[in-house]
Write an enzyme that holds these catalytic residues in place. Sequence first.
Site, PDB file in Angstrom:
ATOM      1  N   ASN A   1      27.521   2.421  30.811  1.00  0.00           N
ATOM      2  CA  ASN A   1      28.479   1.964  29.810  1.00  0.00           C
ATOM      3  C   ASN A   1      27.665   1.780  28.525  1.00  0.00           C
ATOM      4  O   ASN A   1      27.000   0.767  28.338  1.00  0.00           O
ATOM      5  CB  ASN A   1      29.092   0.641  30.280  1.00  0.00           C
ATOM      6  CG  ASN A   1      30.110   0.088  29.300  1.00  0.00           C
ATOM      7  OD1 ASN A   1      30.333   0.678  28.232  1.00  0.00           O
ATOM      8  ND2 ASN A   1      30.709  -1.029  29.646  1.00  0.00           N
TER       9      ASN A   1
ATOM     10  N   ARG B   1      31.568   5.217  31.393  1.00  0.00           N
ATOM     11  CA  ARG B   1      32.755   4.629  30.789  1.00  0.00           C
ATOM     12  C   ARG B   1      32.904   5.283  29.411  1.00  0.00           C
ATOM     13  O   ARG B   1      31.984   5.257  28.595  1.00  0.00           O
ATOM     14  CB  ARG B   1      32.544   3.142  30.609  1.00  0.00           C
ATOM     15  CG  ARG B   1      33.721   2.503  29.964  1.00  0.00           C
ATOM     16  CD  ARG B   1      33.460   1.062  29.710  1.00  0.00           C
ATOM     17  NE  ARG B   1      34.711   0.373  29.621  1.00  0.00           N
ATOM     18  CZ  ARG B   1      34.835  -0.909  29.813  1.00  0.00           C
ATOM     19  NH1 ARG B   1      33.793  -1.639  30.116  1.00  0.00           N
ATOM     20  NH2 ARG B   1      36.020  -1.473  29.692  1.00  0.00           N
TER      21      ARG B   1
ATOM     22  N   HIS C   1      41.249  -1.136  28.403  1.00  0.00           N
ATOM     23  CA  HIS C   1      40.892  -1.923  29.604  1.00  0.00           C
ATOM     24  C   HIS C   1      41.477  -1.287  30.875  1.00  0.00           C
ATOM     25  O   HIS C   1      41.687  -1.957  31.880  1.00  0.00           O
ATOM     26  CB  HIS C   1      41.400  -3.385  29.511  1.00  0.00           C
ATOM     27  CG  HIS C   1      40.663  -4.208  28.502  1.00  0.00           C
ATOM     28  ND1 HIS C   1      41.286  -5.147  27.692  1.00  0.00           N
ATOM     29  CD2 HIS C   1      39.356  -4.252  28.174  1.00  0.00           C
ATOM     30  CE1 HIS C   1      40.392  -5.716  26.906  1.00  0.00           C
ATOM     31  NE2 HIS C   1      39.216  -5.195  27.171  1.00  0.00           N
TER      32      HIS C   1
ATOM     33  N   LEU D   1      41.179 -11.301  30.257  1.00  0.00           N
ATOM     34  CA  LEU D   1      40.786 -12.188  29.160  1.00  0.00           C
ATOM     35  C   LEU D   1      39.266 -12.302  29.133  1.00  0.00           C
ATOM     36  O   LEU D   1      38.661 -13.040  29.914  1.00  0.00           O
ATOM     37  CB  LEU D   1      41.415 -13.577  29.351  1.00  0.00           C
ATOM     38  CG  LEU D   1      42.935 -13.629  29.568  1.00  0.00           C
ATOM     39  CD1 LEU D   1      43.408 -15.064  29.774  1.00  0.00           C
ATOM     40  CD2 LEU D   1      43.676 -12.979  28.400  1.00  0.00           C
TER      41      LEU D   1
ATOM     42  N   GLY E   1      36.882  -9.038  24.749  1.00  0.00           N
ATOM     43  CA  GLY E   1      38.083  -8.272  24.419  1.00  0.00           C
ATOM     44  C   GLY E   1      39.169  -8.789  25.363  1.00  0.00           C
ATOM     45  O   GLY E   1      38.865  -9.159  26.494  1.00  0.00           O
TER      46      GLY E   1
ATOM     47  N   ARG F   1      38.102 -10.101  17.229  1.00  0.00           N
ATOM     48  CA  ARG F   1      39.215  -9.254  16.753  1.00  0.00           C
ATOM     49  C   ARG F   1      40.488 -10.101  16.678  1.00  0.00           C
ATOM     50  O   ARG F   1      40.690 -10.958  17.537  1.00  0.00           O
ATOM     51  CB  ARG F   1      39.428  -8.085  17.724  1.00  0.00           C
ATOM     52  CG  ARG F   1      38.345  -7.037  17.662  1.00  0.00           C
ATOM     53  CD  ARG F   1      38.456  -6.033  18.803  1.00  0.00           C
ATOM     54  NE  ARG F   1      37.533  -6.327  19.882  1.00  0.00           N
ATOM     55  CZ  ARG F   1      37.554  -5.763  21.082  1.00  0.00           C
ATOM     56  NH1 ARG F   1      38.454  -4.857  21.367  1.00  0.00           N
ATOM     57  NH2 ARG F   1      36.679  -6.104  22.010  1.00  0.00           N
TER      58      ARG F   1
ATOM     59  N   ASP G   1      32.712 -17.330  21.287  1.00  0.00           N
ATOM     60  CA  ASP G   1      32.520 -17.486  22.726  1.00  0.00           C
ATOM     61  C   ASP G   1      33.409 -18.622  23.253  1.00  0.00           C
ATOM     62  O   ASP G   1      33.281 -19.774  22.842  1.00  0.00           O
ATOM     63  CB  ASP G   1      31.040 -17.803  22.961  1.00  0.00           C
ATOM     64  CG  ASP G   1      30.702 -17.798  24.429  1.00  0.00           C
ATOM     65  OD1 ASP G   1      30.056 -16.835  24.867  1.00  0.00           O
ATOM     66  OD2 ASP G   1      31.084 -18.749  25.135  1.00  0.00           O
ATOM     67  N   MET G   2      34.313 -18.287  24.150  1.00  0.00           N
ATOM     68  CA  MET G   2      35.291 -19.268  24.616  1.00  0.00           C
ATOM     69  C   MET G   2      34.629 -20.461  25.300  1.00  0.00           C
ATOM     70  O   MET G   2      35.022 -21.607  25.081  1.00  0.00           O
ATOM     71  CB  MET G   2      36.293 -18.582  25.558  1.00  0.00           C
ATOM     72  CG  MET G   2      37.357 -19.487  26.088  1.00  0.00           C
ATOM     73  SD  MET G   2      38.340 -20.266  24.766  1.00  0.00           S
ATOM     74  CE  MET G   2      39.650 -19.059  24.551  1.00  0.00           C
ATOM     75  N   ARG G   3      33.609 -20.199  26.115  1.00  0.00           N
ATOM     76  CA  ARG G   3      32.957 -21.309  26.822  1.00  0.00           C
ATOM     77  C   ARG G   3      32.374 -22.295  25.818  1.00  0.00           C
ATOM     78  O   ARG G   3      32.493 -23.507  25.958  1.00  0.00           O
ATOM     79  CB  ARG G   3      31.856 -20.761  27.728  1.00  0.00           C
ATOM     80  CG  ARG G   3      31.268 -21.824  28.621  1.00  0.00           C
ATOM     81  CD  ARG G   3      30.337 -21.267  29.654  1.00  0.00           C
ATOM     82  NE  ARG G   3      29.897 -19.906  29.371  1.00  0.00           N
ATOM     83  CZ  ARG G   3      29.225 -19.171  30.229  1.00  0.00           C
ATOM     84  NH1 ARG G   3      28.946 -19.631  31.410  1.00  0.00           N
ATOM     85  NH2 ARG G   3      28.832 -17.960  29.919  1.00  0.00           N
TER      86      ARG G   3
ATOM     87  N   GLY H   1      35.942 -12.418  31.955  1.00  0.00           N
ATOM     88  CA  GLY H   1      35.125 -13.622  31.743  1.00  0.00           C
ATOM     89  C   GLY H   1      35.897 -14.920  31.612  1.00  0.00           C
ATOM     90  O   GLY H   1      35.622 -15.896  32.321  1.00  0.00           O
TER      91      GLY H   1
ATOM     92  N   GLU I   1      38.551 -15.327  34.729  1.00  0.00           N
ATOM     93  CA  GLU I   1      37.953 -15.648  36.032  1.00  0.00           C
ATOM     94  C   GLU I   1      37.298 -17.024  36.051  1.00  0.00           C
ATOM     95  O   GLU I   1      37.153 -17.624  37.111  1.00  0.00           O
ATOM     96  CB  GLU I   1      36.893 -14.589  36.388  1.00  0.00           C
ATOM     97  CG  GLU I   1      37.478 -13.238  36.715  1.00  0.00           C
ATOM     98  CD  GLU I   1      36.427 -12.136  36.785  1.00  0.00           C
ATOM     99  OE1 GLU I   1      35.264 -12.418  37.116  1.00  0.00           O
ATOM    100  OE2 GLU I   1      36.786 -10.984  36.478  1.00  0.00           O
TER     101      GLU I   1
ATOM    102  N   GLU J   1      34.997  -3.062  36.878  1.00  0.00           N
ATOM    103  CA  GLU J   1      35.191  -1.750  36.256  1.00  0.00           C
ATOM    104  C   GLU J   1      34.132  -0.744  36.714  1.00  0.00           C
ATOM    105  O   GLU J   1      34.413   0.438  36.882  1.00  0.00           O
ATOM    106  CB  GLU J   1      35.134  -1.905  34.729  1.00  0.00           C
ATOM    107  CG  GLU J   1      36.331  -2.678  34.195  1.00  0.00           C
ATOM    108  CD  GLU J   1      36.023  -3.453  32.930  1.00  0.00           C
ATOM    109  OE1 GLU J   1      35.189  -4.385  32.989  1.00  0.00           O
ATOM    110  OE2 GLU J   1      36.602  -3.147  31.882  1.00  0.00           O
TER     111      GLU J   1
HETATM  112  P1  AMP Z   1      33.643 -10.791  29.293  1.00  0.00           P
HETATM  113  O1  AMP Z   1      33.808 -10.025  28.020  1.00  0.00           O
HETATM  114  O2  AMP Z   1      34.623 -10.420  30.352  1.00  0.00           O
HETATM  115  O3  AMP Z   1      32.224 -10.816  29.794  1.00  0.00           O
HETATM  116  O4  AMP Z   1      33.988 -12.326  28.938  1.00  0.00           O
HETATM  117  C1  AMP Z   1      33.250 -13.038  27.990  1.00  0.00           C
HETATM  118  C2  AMP Z   1      34.011 -14.317  27.640  1.00  0.00           C
HETATM  119  O5  AMP Z   1      34.186 -15.100  28.832  1.00  0.00           O
HETATM  120  C3  AMP Z   1      33.279 -15.204  26.624  1.00  0.00           C
HETATM  121  O6  AMP Z   1      34.211 -15.694  25.664  1.00  0.00           O
HETATM  122  C4  AMP Z   1      32.777 -16.327  27.492  1.00  0.00           C
HETATM  123  O7  AMP Z   1      32.628 -17.538  26.789  1.00  0.00           O
HETATM  124  C5  AMP Z   1      33.901 -16.444  28.505  1.00  0.00           C
HETATM  125  N1  AMP Z   1      33.486 -17.218  29.660  1.00  0.00           N
HETATM  126  C6  AMP Z   1      32.562 -16.921  30.599  1.00  0.00           C
HETATM  127  N2  AMP Z   1      32.423 -17.965  31.455  1.00  0.00           N
HETATM  128  C7  AMP Z   1      33.260 -18.937  31.045  1.00  0.00           C
HETATM  129  C8  AMP Z   1      33.585 -20.250  31.494  1.00  0.00           C
HETATM  130  N3  AMP Z   1      32.996 -20.776  32.564  1.00  0.00           N
HETATM  131  N4  AMP Z   1      34.533 -20.949  30.813  1.00  0.00           N
HETATM  132  C9  AMP Z   1      35.127 -20.424  29.732  1.00  0.00           C
HETATM  133  N5  AMP Z   1      34.870 -19.193  29.252  1.00  0.00           N
HETATM  134  C10 AMP Z   1      33.948 -18.449  29.891  1.00  0.00           C
END
Ligand code: AMP
Length: 393
Positions: A9, A92, A180, A208, A211, A240, A282-284, A327, A330, A378
């Site tokens: 990828n 990919r 996706h 989620l 992207g 985005r 970054d959501m976390r 991310g 899950e 994926e």
């Molecule tokens: P991905 O693009 O699928 O790798 O997802 C990345 C996103 O998932 C980022 O915004 C991360 O902050 C979020 N993420 C990963 N682990 C957690 C978590 N434990 N709680 C909240 N968001 C998370």
Amino acid sequence: MDDYALVLNAGSSSLKFCVFERPVGEGWRLEARGQIEGIGTSPSLSVKGADGGRLASEKLDSVRNGRDALDALASWLRSKYGGSRVLGVGHRVVHGGARFAKPTIVTPQVLAELHELVPLAPLHQPYNLAAIEAVSERLPDVPQVACFDTSFHRTHSPVVDLIPLPPDIRKAGVQRYGFHGLSYEYISSVLAEAAPEIANGRVIVAHLGSGASLCALKEGKSVDSTMGFTAVDGLCMGTRPGAIDPGAVLFLFQSLGLSAKDVEALLYKKSGLLAISGLSNDMRDLLGRSEPEARLAIDYFVYRAAKEIGALAAVLGGIDGLVFTAGIGENSDEIRRRICESSAWLGIEINAEANATGGPRISTPDSKVSAWVIPTNEELMIARHTGKLLGLI
Ligand code: AMP
């Protein structure tokens, strides 16, 4: 190790890869997963085994571009799997246009057609194709398979993919494609086992991650998605904006005098959660902060997701299940809970305990519509396609 298949990828600044052992009996087994990050800035290689244990972690000062990255990967693969053969390479590829509705073995003709799609995905397609070319130069006898993020959505009806602009513009390829797709195809492929009661029903899958998009599945097939002509459309994402009034984009050009390059950078790299919070994409990270801007970014993310779930529920005429993946989907029980609570009107009743432990079923036994957490994969989907097309399984 036995002979193996490689999944690549390739992006603008990273090369992600997975090594899958030749399928025996049940199918492909992951052997290693890794990436070369920071290509062009401060490149480094990190690789983990299937059990999560570290196999490599090193700086790669000599890697200046994608080709150097592939050379570095090839030399790591040789050092680790010396006597084994590469059976095939699955890539990919973000865009398969209207024509590539299935994974495809790469030939010079296919490659030429994929190059024609570069203007539709200028930030991803060139890197995907450069990786294919680099592999064919180095391993001319190894077959390669292109797996597209758009293919799974080619089951949409014409009205779903229509962008109502004049015919000459539509002929240039301006239509909705959806993305996706490899993630949704994987989820669809495991539903019968993971969530049998909804596998043949009406399901919304929420991918989620950095992207983010939704896919409406009917009997396992995509009938609509929130992403359209590009992967900017639909939900709010890390950097985005998701769907915005096209008039706002006109305003950027006409009144603020931004250039096309500025607007591209704004829409792909500087909007979404990052723009709302001014703190992080970054959501976390945002969930752990108390600033009102961080809360607003999360509120908007949840609001848009719930609103679009409503729209896709209308497309499906009601839903039987909602699946969270990627991310955020899950890993964040808070985001799942908030989206489910905002979608309670559809008949979703969340089970707080099951949600806190990650499911897989996170709705109460009495919930009219069930909700689930199913990890996506994926890369495995790409390995499966590669193996099937090359006659390895
Ligand atoms: P991905 O693009 O699928 O790798 O997802 C990345 C996103 O998932 C980022 O915004 C991360 O902050 C979020 N993420 C990963 N682990 C957690 C978590 N434990 N709680 C909240 N968001 C998370």
